[in-house]
Design a protein around this motif. Sequence first.
Motif, PDB file in Angstrom:
ATOM      1  N   TYR A  87       0.843  -1.189   0.000  1.00 53.99           N
ATOM      2  CA  TYR A  87       0.000   0.000   0.000  1.00 53.99           C
ATOM      3  C   TYR A  87       0.884   1.247   0.000  1.00 53.99           C
ATOM      4  CZ  TYR A  87      -3.823  -3.182   0.854  1.00 53.99           C
ATOM      5  OH  TYR A  87      -4.735  -4.195   0.721  1.00 53.99           O
ATOM      6  N   TYR A  88       0.620   2.127  -0.957  1.00 57.39           N
ATOM      7  CA  TYR A  88       1.401   3.350  -1.103  1.00 57.39           C
ATOM      8  C   TYR A  88       0.529   4.573  -0.884  1.00 57.39           C
ATOM      9  CZ  TYR A  88       4.847   0.458  -3.585  1.00 57.39           C
ATOM     10  OH  TYR A  88       5.765  -0.506  -3.925  1.00 57.39           O
ATOM     11  N   CYS A  89       1.087   5.579  -0.247  1.00 57.28           N
ATOM     12  CA  CYS A  89       0.439   6.890  -0.240  1.00 57.28           C
ATOM     13  C   CYS A  89       1.171   7.775  -1.249  1.00 57.28           C
ATOM     14  CB  CYS A  89       0.437   7.516   1.147  1.00 57.28           C
ATOM     15  SG  CYS A  89       2.060   7.803   1.903  1.00 57.28           S
ATOM     16  N   GLN A  90       0.471   8.752  -1.778  1.00 60.23           N
ATOM     17  CA  GLN A  90       1.051   9.686  -2.736  1.00 60.23           C
ATOM     18  C   GLN A  90       0.485  11.075  -2.501  1.00 60.23           C
ATOM     19  OE1 GLN A  90      -0.488   9.833  -6.637  1.00 60.23           O
ATOM     20  NE2 GLN A  90       1.328  10.720  -7.568  1.00 60.23           N
ATOM     21  N   GLN A  91       1.348  12.084  -2.583  1.00 64.39           N
ATOM     22  CA  GLN A  91       0.866  13.451  -2.508  1.00 64.39           C
ATOM     23  C   GLN A  91       0.858  14.059  -3.904  1.00 64.39           C
ATOM     24  OE1 GLN A  91       2.466  16.539  -3.078  1.00 64.39           O
ATOM     25  NE2 GLN A  91       4.473  15.684  -3.627  1.00 64.39           N
ATOM     26  N   SER A  92      -0.191  14.799  -4.202  1.00 65.35           N
ATOM     27  CA  SER A  92      -0.262  15.540  -5.464  1.00 65.35           C
ATOM     28  C   SER A  92      -0.473  17.024  -5.158  1.00 65.35           C
ATOM     29  CB  SER A  92      -1.389  15.001  -6.344  1.00 65.35           C
ATOM     30  OG  SER A  92      -2.613  14.999  -5.638  1.00 65.35           O
ATOM     31  N   TYR A  93       0.005  17.443  -4.009  1.00 67.96           N
ATOM     32  CA  TYR A  93      -0.123  18.845  -3.600  1.00 67.96           C
ATOM     33  C   TYR A  93       0.890  19.724  -4.312  1.00 67.96           C
ATOM     34  CZ  TYR A  93      -0.099  22.903  -0.471  1.00 67.96           C
ATOM     35  OH  TYR A  93      -0.159  24.176   0.046  1.00 67.96           O
ATOM     36  N   ASP A  94       2.084  19.167  -4.489  1.00 65.44           N
ATOM     37  CA  ASP A  94       3.151  19.968  -5.070  1.00 65.44           C
ATOM     38  C   ASP A  94       3.990  19.103  -5.995  1.00 65.44           C
ATOM     39  OD1 ASP A  94       5.905  22.011  -3.770  1.00 65.44           O
ATOM     40  OD2 ASP A  94       4.663  22.232  -5.563  1.00 65.44           O
ATOM     41  N   LEU A  95       4.536  19.735  -7.032  1.00 64.09           N
ATOM     42  CA  LEU A  95       5.425  19.020  -7.940  1.00 64.09           C
ATOM     43  C   LEU A  95       6.842  18.966  -7.368  1.00 64.09           C
ATOM     44  CD1 LEU A  95       4.265  20.570 -11.342  1.00 64.09           C
ATOM     45  CD2 LEU A  95       3.702  18.309 -10.433  1.00 64.09           C
ATOM     46  N   PRO A  96       7.545  17.855  -7.559  1.00 59.65           N
ATOM     47  CA  PRO A  96       7.078  16.621  -8.191  1.00 59.65           C
ATOM     48  C   PRO A  96       6.173  15.818  -7.268  1.00 59.65           C
ATOM     49  CG  PRO A  96       9.284  16.302  -7.360  1.00 59.65           C
ATOM     50  CD  PRO A  96       8.960  17.748  -7.103  1.00 59.65           C
ATOM     51  N   PHE A  97       5.175  15.178  -7.853  1.00 61.21           N
ATOM     52  CA  PHE A  97       4.349  14.284  -7.049  1.00 61.21           C
ATOM     53  C   PHE A  97       5.260  13.188  -6.482  1.00 61.21           C
ATOM     54  CE2 PHE A  97       0.776  15.249 -10.279  1.00 61.21           C
ATOM     55  CZ  PHE A  97       0.578  16.497  -9.691  1.00 61.21           C
ATOM     56  N   THR A  98       5.011  12.787  -5.259  1.00 64.19           N
ATOM     57  CA  THR A  98       5.879  11.811  -4.616  1.00 64.19           C
ATOM     58  C   THR A  98       5.065  10.743  -3.895  1.00 64.19           C
ATOM     59  OG1 THR A  98       6.099  13.393  -2.786  1.00 64.19           O
ATOM     60  CG2 THR A  98       7.939  13.244  -4.335  1.00 64.19           C
ATOM     61  N   PHE A  99       5.657   9.545  -3.876  1.00 65.19           N
ATOM     62  CA  PHE A  99       5.058   8.396  -3.227  1.00 65.19           C
ATOM     63  C   PHE A  99       5.842   8.057  -1.961  1.00 65.19           C
ATOM     64  CE2 PHE A  99       2.187   6.763  -6.517  1.00 65.19           C
ATOM     65  CZ  PHE A  99       2.671   7.377  -7.660  1.00 65.19           C
ATOM     66  N   GLY A 100       5.151   7.436  -1.022  1.00 65.66           N
ATOM     67  CA  GLY A 100       5.847   6.836   0.097  1.00 65.66           C
ATOM     68  C   GLY A 100       6.489   5.532  -0.339  1.00 65.66           C
ATOM     69  N   PRO A 101       7.331   4.959   0.521  1.00 62.68           N
ATOM     70  CA  PRO A 101       8.029   3.713   0.181  1.00 62.68           C
ATOM     71  C   PRO A 101       7.138   2.480   0.249  1.00 62.68           C
ATOM     72  CG  PRO A 101       8.597   4.398   2.381  1.00 62.68           C
ATOM     73  CD  PRO A 101       7.759   5.501   1.819  1.00 62.68           C
ATOM     74  N   GLY A 102       5.938   2.633   0.795  1.00 62.40           N
ATOM     75  CA  GLY A 102       5.006   1.512   0.826  1.00 62.40           C
ATOM     76  C   GLY A 102       5.002   0.746   2.137  1.00 62.40           C
ATOM     77  N   THR A 103       3.858   0.160   2.439  1.00 65.88           N
ATOM     78  CA  THR A 103       3.707  -0.785   3.553  1.00 65.88           C
ATOM     79  C   THR A 103       3.203  -2.098   2.987  1.00 65.88           C
ATOM     80  OG1 THR A 103       3.241   0.864   5.273  1.00 65.88           O
ATOM     81  CG2 THR A 103       2.403  -1.366   5.629  1.00 65.88           C
ATOM     82  N   LYS A 104       3.946  -3.156   3.258  1.00 64.34           N
ATOM     83  CA  LYS A 104       3.524  -4.469   2.784  1.00 64.34           C
ATOM     84  C   LYS A 104       2.605  -5.095   3.822  1.00 64.34           C
ATOM     85  CE  LYS A 104       5.202  -8.921   1.138  1.00 64.34           C
ATOM     86  NZ  LYS A 104       6.394  -9.762   0.858  1.00 64.34           N
ATOM     87  N   VAL A 105       1.414  -5.460   3.385  1.00 70.64           N
ATOM     88  CA  VAL A 105       0.445  -6.129   4.259  1.00 70.64           C
ATOM     89  C   VAL A 105       0.436  -7.609   3.899  1.00 70.64           C
ATOM     90  CG1 VAL A 105      -1.966  -6.337   4.933  1.00 70.64           C
ATOM     91  CG2 VAL A 105      -0.957  -4.073   4.561  1.00 70.64           C
ATOM     92  N   ASP A 106       0.790  -8.406   4.858  1.00 70.66           N
ATOM     93  CA  ASP A 106       0.837  -9.847   4.679  1.00 70.66           C
ATOM     94  C   ASP A 106      -0.286 -10.463   5.494  1.00 70.66           C
ATOM     95  OD1 ASP A 106       2.658 -12.521   6.049  1.00 70.66           O
ATOM     96  OD2 ASP A 106       1.978 -12.430   3.969  1.00 70.66           O
ATOM     97  N   ILE A 107      -1.064 -11.295   4.851  1.00 72.84           N
ATOM     98  CA  ILE A 107      -2.164 -11.974   5.544  1.00 72.84           C
ATOM     99  C   ILE A 107      -1.699 -13.379   5.906  1.00 72.84           C
ATOM    100  CG2 ILE A 107      -4.602 -12.600   5.496  1.00 72.84           C
ATOM    101  CD1 ILE A 107      -4.044  -9.598   5.179  1.00 72.84           C
ATOM    102  N   LYS A 108      -1.704 -13.673   7.196  1.00 76.66           N
ATOM    103  CA  LYS A 108      -1.192 -14.969   7.659  1.00 76.66           C
ATOM    104  C   LYS A 108      -2.051 -16.123   7.155  1.00 76.66           C
ATOM    105  CE  LYS A 108       0.492 -12.938  11.976  1.00 76.66           C
ATOM    106  NZ  LYS A 108       0.307 -12.904  13.443  1.00 76.66           N
TER     107      LYS A 108
END
Lengths: 108, 118
Positions: A87-108
């Motif tokens: 799961y990634y978050c992204q901001q489009s408030y200001d250029l350049p648009f940037t993403f977070g590094p992500g959170t991996k969700v693992d279902i046991k």
Amino acid sequence: EIVMTQSPATVSLSPGETATLSCRASQSVGSDYLSWFQHKPGQSPRLLIFGASTRASGISERFNGRGSGTDFTLIINTLQPEDSAVYYCQQSYDLPFTFGPGTKVDIK
Amino acid sequence: QVDLRESGPGLVRPSETLFLTCDVSSGSISSYSWNWIRQSRDKGLEWIGYVYHHAGPNYNPSFRSRVTISLDTPKRHFSLEVKSVTSADTAIYYCARGSPGIAASDVWGRGTVVVVSS
């Protein structure tokens, strides 16, 4: 540029549990310019949430976003096996648009 | 339902130019921004830039002057050109539609793998 950070890097939960994912921006991005994406291997990223809290078309009510300014949260209720993804978050408030590094969700 | 599809060579030699195209199946071209985003092992998801029908492109400064994004409205496709590629440009390249009304990329292509190698 606005740097996005996410925590935790990985979370492992059982079906039926609740996942709480955090996203933080290095400066305020308001509340209209924060999106969450779900990304599964071999697929394209899928928009889940825009405007910090509005579910995109066809997205389950189990996915909920909240926050404003610099701190945001994605909550996934009643986890299902198909929720296993990054799961990634992204901001489009200001250029350049940037993403977070992500959170991996693992279902046991 | 709008469908985006990337096309281009899967292998590019170092120092050469990468050229990708994204075909837009249907819908308005002028009402949206058209974005390129890539995912590499080192940098995760990285926004490259976008182009609007009514305005010039905007690029991520990290690409300096290596990148050009162009839109061909009558042909319903937009393109990405990356000059002087290196192994760091090896990635999955996605095209995506940006919806100004929601300030988010709501439709993505399936992605195309590009490997930079001699």
